[in-house]
Structures are given as C-alpha cells and as structure tokens.
Design a protein around this motif. Structure first.
Motif, PDB file in Angstrom:
ATOM      1  N   LEU A 167      46.728 -15.643 -25.913  1.00 35.99           N
ATOM      2  CA  LEU A 167      45.973 -14.744 -26.789  1.00 35.99           C
ATOM      3  C   LEU A 167      46.566 -13.348 -26.750  1.00 35.99           C
ATOM      4  O   LEU A 167      46.304 -12.525 -27.594  1.00 35.99           O
ATOM      5  N   TYR A 252      39.910 -25.127 -18.201  1.00 36.30           N
ATOM      6  CA  TYR A 252      40.823 -24.378 -17.335  1.00 36.30           C
ATOM      7  C   TYR A 252      41.010 -25.214 -16.068  1.00 36.30           C
ATOM      8  O   TYR A 252      40.090 -25.313 -15.251  1.00 36.30           O
ATOM      9  N   LEU A 279      29.449 -17.231 -26.787  1.00 39.53           N
ATOM     10  CA  LEU A 279      30.184 -17.823 -25.665  1.00 39.53           C
ATOM     11  C   LEU A 279      29.232 -18.451 -24.652  1.00 39.53           C
ATOM     12  O   LEU A 279      28.228 -17.844 -24.272  1.00 39.53           O
ATOM     13  N   GLN A 281      29.487 -20.183 -20.881  1.00 48.99           N
ATOM     14  CA  GLN A 281      30.353 -20.468 -19.733  1.00 48.99           C
ATOM     15  C   GLN A 281      29.710 -21.548 -18.862  1.00 48.99           C
ATOM     16  O   GLN A 281      28.491 -21.703 -18.880  1.00 48.99           O
ATOM     17  N   HIS A 327      38.242  -8.540 -23.243  1.00 45.53           N
ATOM     18  CA  HIS A 327      37.727  -9.366 -22.158  1.00 45.53           C
ATOM     19  C   HIS A 327      38.835 -10.312 -21.687  1.00 45.53           C
ATOM     20  O   HIS A 327      39.875 -10.431 -22.346  1.00 45.53           O
ATOM     21  N   VAL A 329      39.709 -13.801 -18.568  1.00 45.38           N
ATOM     22  CA  VAL A 329      39.268 -14.636 -17.446  1.00 45.38           C
ATOM     23  C   VAL A 329      40.425 -14.640 -16.440  1.00 45.38           C
ATOM     24  O   VAL A 329      41.443 -15.311 -16.656  1.00 45.38           O
ATOM     25  N   SER A 344      34.504 -23.633 -20.751  1.00 50.00           N
ATOM     26  CA  SER A 344      33.668 -22.762 -21.582  1.00 50.00           C
ATOM     27  C   SER A 344      33.649 -23.338 -22.991  1.00 50.00           C
ATOM     28  O   SER A 344      34.505 -24.163 -23.356  1.00 50.00           O
ATOM     29  N   PHE A 348      33.452 -19.125 -32.655  1.00 52.22           N
ATOM     30  CA  PHE A 348      34.028 -17.910 -33.243  1.00 52.22           C
ATOM     31  C   PHE A 348      33.599 -17.829 -34.710  1.00 52.22           C
ATOM     32  O   PHE A 348      34.040 -18.636 -35.528  1.00 52.22           O
TER      33      PHE A 348
END
Ligand code: AKG
Ligand code: FE2
Length: 392
Positions: A167, A252, A279, A281, A327, A329, A344, A348
């Motif tokens: 990203l 992840y 979002l 999580q 932001h 992670v 997560s 969007f």
C-alpha cells in the motif's frame, strides 16, 4: 519492553530491589510512551495487582494517567459512538437522536478521522464467520489460490486474491494476503470447489456492510449540514462494476523473525482511498493510527464495534474538513504475537465511478473531478485501463 522485563526479573535481586527496578522501568516507559504502551500498560497493571497488592494500583493508575496527559500520542483517544438506535434492523430514530449520532461521528472525523461505532447490527459472530471461512481459503496451496487471483486490467480490478501488495511504495512489501469482493452476484472466480461457503458468506457480509455504510453516509451528510441523501445518492451502484467499493478479507500469517526485511510491516503506513472504511479486526488488534503530532498509537480490537475512518476522497470532498488519517499494522513485539496469524475484514466504501466530486462546502478548494478519474490519477497502478464502466 518485554525484553527489559525479562532481563530485570531474571536477575538475582531481592524482591525490594525488583520493585525498585520496576518503578524505574515504569517511569522510563511512561516518559517515552510508544505505540504498544496501552498493551504494556495493562500487563504492568496486572503485575502491580498480582505482585504488589491492590494498594499500588491506585498510584500506578494516577501516574499512568498523568503521563498520558503529558504525552502527545495519548491525546488521541478514539471515541466510541453508540449507533444502536440507527443500527441495522432498527427504523430511523428521532431527529434528535440522529443529530446526536451525526454530531459525535463528525466531531471524531474532524479531529482524528477515526471512530469506533457500537451496536451497529453487525455482530462479532458475523465477522468471525467471515474470518473463519476465508482462513480456509488462505490456507489452500498457492497454485490453487492463484486460479482466483485478481487481474488489474479487468473492469473490476480489485476483485480476487492478492498474494502480496504494497500500500506504500516505500515499504519492503507487506506480510499479508487478501481476497477482495467488489462485484456481487457474478459466478466467476470463486473457489466453490475448495471452500463452498465462501461466496455466500462474503456476499452476505458485503450486503450488511453496504446497508450499514448507507446509514453512515446519511449521518455524515447530516453532520455536515448537507441534504441527508447527499452522499447516498452518489453511492447507488455499490456491488456492480460501476462502483469500486470492496469487501476485503485479509490474512496476516505468523512471522519468522529471521526472514523479516528492514522496515517491513504487516500493513505499511497508508491512508485509504475512497469515502470511508469500515474495519473489523480480530481479537489480537494490531492496528495503529497516527495522531496529529505524527506519532502512532494503538487502535485495539473492541468487542462488537466497527472501526470507521475517513478516506482520502472524502477528505478532498469536504475541503479537508474531515481527515483521512494514516494508519498501519506493524510487526508485533512479542513472540506469542509473532507466532499468531492475524485477520481483519475491511469494507472500503467508494462513490460510483461517474460521481463528480465537487467540494461540498461550495468553496472549490479542489477542482471538480469524477470519482474514477480521481482513482486513476492517484492510484493509476490499480486502475490502469483507459476507461471503466459508468452506466452513462
Ligand atoms: O488489517 C488492518 O487492520 C488494516 C488494513 C488496512 O488499513 C487496509 O487494508 O487499508
Ligand atoms: Fe487502511
């Protein structure tokens, strides 16, 4: 921090001097609060409770709060807004109640760009079902997943499996894989043979997220003193190839410390592209949000909430009144967390391709541009085609 804890406790010192060391450590740590402070704080609090008796807890809490006030990162606490009266399944509440919700959300959006909303009608069990079912897909062999890979030169460039992405072009690759859904009710590109429930579960979650997003768009418009349908009217083609709104399930994997590259993250620093993002999580949390001083703080998992944030296009649309906050992670600090995969789910929200974005305060801070043109200009690598369907 945990290394430091082990190091001190591992020394052969009297219980009195351990406590003294702890006091020093806590003072140093409080003076240099970092992103993981919230979690460490709780662990240290437990230490105080278990090892030193309740009488210390009060002073620890006092110190902790004082230090938080003095540290810029702590100035950013993300508010939790109760959305219950307008949650899915409820009819529209009174005008006063709608005004309360919209005022609280807009205040957070102007301030830090992020807000937790609770009692939305989307429950943790729905979210965890998406995570459980999509995990079965992510654990399939790579050559099978590749059959469902997205193709950026298609009309729906985000749809499908993405093995790895960045990203943020300056990052060293992200330690995650994702599956995106942007066009519903198309039969192609689903791993039906391997995970039969995947399509139904994702489509159903997409629809609930869309319904919630529509309600959120209404309160955002009201909070900005616009017509209640101002944004809703520009998000009428969600789920079709004329609108890039995307439901993303992300996995992840656990991390081998030895294979980490410098500055590598689970999800690199970025801000989102569209109108806003919902979002969800898993219980391990891990998201960090940048405050106004440029420091990151934890945005942990809070049960039965949705973390809602402003994205770039809404910032532009509102002449920067609402903030699209960076932001990320990062790589977790503890071995336990490194060894645990994380998941997560994000929704969007984007306007329809043909929406003309004109600053909604009428001041023309930015020139009008169509939503799809904006995406092509800002994220051309993701939207490489000359044209995309608009329905015009
Ligand atoms: O996985 C997360 O918690 C955040 C992911 C994210 O921010 C994104 O994909 O835009
Ligand atoms: Fe994001």
């Amino acid at each position: 921090m945990f290394g430091l804890i082990e190091c001190v406790v591992g020394r052969n010192v009297s219980s009195h001097s351990i406590h003294k060391h702890w006091d020093n450590i806590i003072s140093c740590w409080l003076a240099s609060l970092g992103p993981t402070s919230v979690k460490c704080g709780r662990t240290l609090m437990q230490y105080y409770q278990q090892e030193r008796g309740g009488h210390q807890v009060e002073s620890f809490e006092k110190d902790f709060k004082t230090q938080r006030r003095q540290n810029p990162w702590s100035k950013m606490s993300i508010e939790v807004v109760d959305f219950g009266s307008f949650g899915l399944g409820n009819a529209e509440p009174s005008a006063i109640e709608l005004e309360r919700i919209s005022t609280e959300i807009i205040r957070a959006f102007r301030d830090i760009g992020f807000v937790y909303i609770k009692n939305t009608g989307i429950k943790d069990e729905n979210v965890f079902e998406v995570m459980d079912i999509s995990r079965r897909f992510f654990l399939l062999p790579r050559d099978i997943k590749q059959q469902y890979a997205r193709s950026t030169d298609s009309e729906t460039p985000s749809q499908g499996w993405i093995e790895t992405e960045s990203l943020n072009p300056t990052s060293s690759g992200e330690l995650k894989e994702v599956f995106n859904l942007s066009t519903i009710s198309t039969s192609d590109n689903w791993p039906v043979k391997h995970v039969p429930e995947f399509t139904k579960c994702m489509e159903s979650f997409f629809k609930s997220s869309e319904q919630l997003a529509i309600r959120i768009l209404k309160v955002i418009a009201m909070g900005l003193s616009l017509e209640p349908d101002f944004f809703i009217n520009k998000h009428t083609k969600i789920g079709s190839n004329q609108n890039p709104t995307t439901l993303r399930t992300a996995y992840y994997p656990s991390i081998q410390k030895s294979s980490l590259k410098e500055h590598q993250m689970r999800c690199a620093e970025h801000s989102d592209f569209g109108t806003c993002t919902l979002l969800f999580q898993d219980k391990s949390g891990g998201l960090e949000v940048m405050n106004k001083s440029g420091q990151y703080c934890a945005a942990p998992y809070i049960p039965n909430t949705v973390l809602l944030n402003v994205a770039n296009l809404l910032q532009r649309w509102t002449s920067d009144a609402l903030i699209s906050t960076k932001h990320r992670v990062p790589i977790p600090q503890t071995d336990d967390m490194l060894n645990s995969p994380r998941q997560s789910v994000a929704f969007f929200v984007h306007p329809d391709h043909n929406t003309i974005l004109e600053c909604c305060d009428g001041l023309n801070k930015y020139p009008p541009i169509s939503s799809i043109q904006y995406l092509k200009e800002t994220h051309g690598e993701l939207f490489p085609r000359e044209s995309y369907p608009t329905g015009d």
